[in-house]
Design a protein around this motif. Sequence first.
Motif: not given
Length: 397
Positions: A109-123, A218-231
């Motif tokens: 279960m996703v607890t937090r999403v830390l970035v938004e589209p348009g954000s610059w992130v490091g490796a 970051v171009l797109t974001r497809g996940v929200e907190p509380g969402q169950i994710v897997s491979s």
Amino acid sequence: MNYEAKMFGRQERLEFTGEEPRRSRRWIWITLAVIVIAGVAAFFLMGRHSGADKGAADKGAAAKQNQSQLPTVTVASPGRATVETIVSGTGTLAARREMPVGVAGEGGMVTRVLVEPGSWVGAGQVLATVDRSVQSQTAESLAAQVRVAEADARLAQSELDRAQKLVGGGFISKADIDRKTATRDQANARVRVARAQLAETSARNRRLDIRAPAAGLVLTRGVEPGQIVSSGSGVLFRLAMGGQMELRAQLAETDLQKLRAGVQAEVTPTGSTKVFKGEVWQVSPVIDPQSRQGIARIALSYDPALRPGGFASARIVAGGITAVMLPQSAVQSDATSNYVYTINDKNEAVRTPVTTGEVTEAGVAITSGLTGSERIVLTAGAFLNPGQKVIPAVQKK
């Protein structure tokens, strides 16, 4: 004949023989004849001059009339210029290196999403976190097992050290020493196993966090907190590596042959007047058999106006040639060849065959047949005939 005359009170006697009067009349007639001949000569001479003047005037008028009937054509000597070969095309904007990011671990279960589209992130930066309460307990258990194994290994080493001190006095046999050595080695092996299990669990736990594989945008974001994710959840984020963009220009097969990597290009997004500089970094090695088109990929630096998925046009400088440039109205053609009309020293039209090259906004490039120093008819060439006299009017630059 005798005459008598009185002059000033004197009386004189004149005698004439008759010869003098005849001689006087002769001179008078000669003088009159000369005057008449001179008058007649003057009359004819004046008439001849007036006729010549009239003939010259008539000839001048005729020449002037013929001159006015000659066509006037615009001519120019364009010289030679370097002409750029321009290839135009349209295409779609995209990330030059797009990185799809999904779940690398077991998920949860996703607890937090830390970035938004348009954000610059490091490796390696965390994009979203997944609940790891169970996995954390497992890691603690394995860490405790490591500590137990390390304690057993220390105890086994101490017993072996004491036994080695007693073997010299005969209190402990060599076989006992061998057994204690084996016990010590087994304890050390259990330590390594416990540590490996803990490292594996820690690595799995770290993979629960969704991280950026490289620095970028970051171009797109497809996940929200509380969402169950897997491979099997698919792509959760899309990143542009380094923020680099590109235009994937669709070009005709013939235009694609003119391009090579490194040539300069100008890109204008649809709905914008801003022009972005770039260069072709890849030319498609294949051609679509249906559309007979290929793709030229134009690298662009990041700009907020360059939005992936948007439409844009490209103007690519494919090279340049040095040639004579003429307007299209100057070039004529028939079943045999292309040609232009030049004007010689006698102001006569001369048909000159030429070979045409690129047709650009500046005109038609003449690759052979002209040097550029000729007087070339720019307009009305279709109405001329070889050898026809014309009045050339030089075009002002």
